[in-house]
Write a protein that holds these residues in place. Structure first.
Motif, PDB file in Angstrom:
ATOM      1  N   THR A 151       0.808  -1.221   0.000  1.00 29.89           N
ATOM      2  CA  THR A 151       0.000   0.000   0.000  1.00 29.89           C
ATOM      3  C   THR A 151       0.841   1.270   0.000  1.00 29.89           C
ATOM      4  O   THR A 151       0.380   2.304  -0.473  1.00 29.89           O
ATOM      5  CB  THR A 151      -0.963   0.030   1.203  1.00 29.89           C
ATOM      6  N   HIS A 152       2.057   1.194   0.501  1.00 26.55           N
ATOM      7  CA  HIS A 152       2.906   2.392   0.527  1.00 26.55           C
ATOM      8  C   HIS A 152       3.560   2.668  -0.830  1.00 26.55           C
ATOM      9  O   HIS A 152       4.088   3.757  -1.035  1.00 26.55           O
ATOM     10  CB  HIS A 152       3.963   2.267   1.636  1.00 26.55           C
ATOM     11  N   VAL A 153       3.512   1.706  -1.761  1.00 26.16           N
ATOM     12  CA  VAL A 153       4.112   1.933  -3.085  1.00 26.16           C
ATOM     13  C   VAL A 153       3.086   1.937  -4.220  1.00 26.16           C
ATOM     14  O   VAL A 153       3.386   2.411  -5.305  1.00 26.16           O
ATOM     15  CB  VAL A 153       5.218   0.895  -3.406  1.00 26.16           C
ATOM     16  N   LEU A 154       1.898   1.421  -3.977  1.00 21.17           N
ATOM     17  CA  LEU A 154       0.873   1.391  -5.021  1.00 21.17           C
ATOM     18  C   LEU A 154      -0.156   2.493  -4.800  1.00 21.17           C
ATOM     19  O   LEU A 154      -0.522   2.790  -3.665  1.00 21.17           O
ATOM     20  CB  LEU A 154       0.145   0.037  -5.030  1.00 21.17           C
ATOM     21  N   SER A 155      -0.623   3.048  -5.898  1.00 14.23           N
ATOM     22  CA  SER A 155      -1.677   4.041  -5.835  1.00 14.23           C
ATOM     23  C   SER A 155      -2.979   3.369  -5.384  1.00 14.23           C
ATOM     24  O   SER A 155      -3.256   2.228  -5.782  1.00 14.23           O
ATOM     25  CB  SER A 155      -1.873   4.666  -7.220  1.00 14.23           C
ATOM     26  N   PRO A 156      -3.789   4.058  -4.594  1.00 18.28           N
ATOM     27  CA  PRO A 156      -5.075   3.479  -4.202  1.00 18.28           C
ATOM     28  C   PRO A 156      -5.944   3.071  -5.399  1.00 18.28           C
ATOM     29  O   PRO A 156      -6.729   2.134  -5.297  1.00 18.28           O
ATOM     30  CB  PRO A 156      -5.733   4.601  -3.385  1.00 18.28           C
ATOM     31  N   VAL A 157      -5.791   3.750  -6.519  1.00 13.76           N
ATOM     32  CA  VAL A 157      -6.563   3.408  -7.721  1.00 13.76           C
ATOM     33  C   VAL A 157      -6.253   1.981  -8.168  1.00 13.76           C
ATOM     34  O   VAL A 157      -7.137   1.268  -8.656  1.00 13.76           O
ATOM     35  CB  VAL A 157      -6.280   4.417  -8.858  1.00 13.76           C
ATOM     36  N   VAL A 158      -5.023   1.530  -7.973  1.00 14.49           N
ATOM     37  CA  VAL A 158      -4.636   0.163  -8.339  1.00 14.49           C
ATOM     38  C   VAL A 158      -5.518  -0.848  -7.604  1.00 14.49           C
ATOM     39  O   VAL A 158      -5.894  -1.880  -8.166  1.00 14.49           O
ATOM     40  CB  VAL A 158      -3.139  -0.085  -8.028  1.00 14.49           C
ATOM     41  N   TYR A 159      -5.889  -0.530  -6.378  1.00 11.03           N
ATOM     42  CA  TYR A 159      -6.709  -1.449  -5.587  1.00 11.03           C
ATOM     43  C   TYR A 159      -8.135  -1.574  -6.124  1.00 11.03           C
ATOM     44  O   TYR A 159      -8.744  -2.633  -6.016  1.00 11.03           O
ATOM     45  CB  TYR A 159      -6.697  -1.048  -4.106  1.00 11.03           C
ATOM     46  N   MET A 160      -8.639  -0.497  -6.718  1.00 14.30           N
ATOM     47  CA  MET A 160      -9.956  -0.591  -7.368  1.00 14.30           C
ATOM     48  C   MET A 160      -9.891  -1.641  -8.479  1.00 14.30           C
ATOM     49  O   MET A 160     -10.788  -2.466  -8.617  1.00 14.30           O
ATOM     50  CB  MET A 160     -10.379   0.762  -7.932  1.00 14.30           C
ATOM     51  N   PHE A 161      -8.829  -1.603  -9.255  1.00 17.44           N
ATOM     52  CA  PHE A 161      -8.651  -2.580 -10.333  1.00 17.44           C
ATOM     53  C   PHE A 161      -8.372  -3.976  -9.779  1.00 17.44           C
ATOM     54  O   PHE A 161      -8.869  -4.969 -10.302  1.00 17.44           O
ATOM     55  CB  PHE A 161      -7.529  -2.144 -11.284  1.00 17.44           C
ATOM     56  N   LEU A 162      -7.571  -4.051  -8.718  1.00 22.96           N
ATOM     57  CA  LEU A 162      -7.236  -5.345  -8.131  1.00 22.96           C
ATOM     58  C   LEU A 162      -8.495  -6.059  -7.623  1.00 22.96           C
ATOM     59  O   LEU A 162      -8.678  -7.253  -7.893  1.00 22.96           O
ATOM     60  CB  LEU A 162      -6.224  -5.175  -6.990  1.00 22.96           C
ATOM     61  N   PHE A 163      -9.356  -5.350  -6.921  1.00 22.04           N
ATOM     62  CA  PHE A 163     -10.611  -5.941  -6.453  1.00 22.04           C
ATOM     63  C   PHE A 163     -11.416  -6.473  -7.637  1.00 22.04           C
ATOM     64  O   PHE A 163     -11.933  -7.590  -7.600  1.00 22.04           O
ATOM     65  CB  PHE A 163     -11.454  -4.899  -5.696  1.00 22.04           C
ATOM     66  N   PHE A 164     -11.536  -5.651  -8.684  1.00 23.64           N
ATOM     67  CA  PHE A 164     -12.320  -6.029  -9.854  1.00 23.64           C
ATOM     68  C   PHE A 164     -11.717  -7.245 -10.554  1.00 23.64           C
ATOM     69  O   PHE A 164     -12.423  -8.204 -10.881  1.00 23.64           O
ATOM     70  CB  PHE A 164     -12.424  -4.849 -10.830  1.00 23.64           C
ATOM     71  N   ILE A 165     -10.408  -7.230 -10.766  1.00 24.86           N
ATOM     72  CA  ILE A 165      -9.738  -8.340 -11.460  1.00 24.86           C
ATOM     73  C   ILE A 165      -9.878  -9.640 -10.677  1.00 24.86           C
ATOM     74  O   ILE A 165     -10.195 -10.686 -11.239  1.00 24.86           O
ATOM     75  CB  ILE A 165      -8.259  -7.992 -11.732  1.00 24.86           C
TER      76      ILE A 165
END
Length: 179
Positions: A151-165
């Protein structure tokens, strides 16, 4: 003689319940993770999910070793999986990362949980073939939990995609050989 019979009977009962006891421990650690998340003890929440994953690895092995596979055990395992690898990691990462996305973050969290539940239900009604159909929820939940360390290196937006994927992969129809 009576004492030996009683001991033998007790050992048989313990063997018959060993796998379900491990599954209940898995489920309990999933529940503990949820409570830790609600108390903002995120590191404990992560630890509890990983302990649940360790336990989940062995409940089926114990059931097979003692020849105690059952429909009850299969259903109980799925209930544990939705708690420990569906709700617990989704809630953890929602609270830690997606809460700032408002309704969109809630939607992705609920989508992940719903797809995990669908995947488990589909698994429970399919004949065993030696293959997983779609990404197992245990893998998805473990990956989602592991992403906590990024979480300290990834943008929070990446997590929106990660959940979806992860949600889509769980309900997809690709096959993976069981190991």
């Amino acid at each position: 003689m009576f004492l030996l019979h009683k001991v033998d009977s007790t050992v048989k009962k313990m063997k018959s319940h060993a796998a379900n006891l491990i599954t209940m421990c898995n489920m309990s650690f999933g529940g503990a993770s949820i409570m830790a998340t609600l108390n903002e003890s995120y590191n404990y929440a992560v630890l509890f999910i990983f302990i649940a994953a360790f336990l989940d690895r062995y409940d089926g092995k114990v059931a097979r070793k003692f020849n105690q596979e059952s429909e009850l055990g299969k259903q109980l395992d799925s209930m544990g999986d939705i708690i420990s690898f569906g709700v617990a990691p989704a809630l953890l990462m929602y609270e830690f990362v997606l809460v700032d996305f408002g309704v969109a973050g809630m939607f992705m969290t609920v989508l992940y949980i719903a797809c995990g539940a669908l995947r488990l239900a589909r698994f429970n009604v399919m004949e065993s073939t030696g293959y997983f159909v779609g990404l197992p929820i245990t893998a998805a939940g473990t990956l989602l939990t592991f992403s906590f360390f990024l979480t300290h290196v990834l943008s929070p937006v990446v997590y929106m995609f990660l959940f979806f994927i992860l949600a889509i992969l769980m309900v997809s129809t690709f096959t993976l050989k069981k190991v």
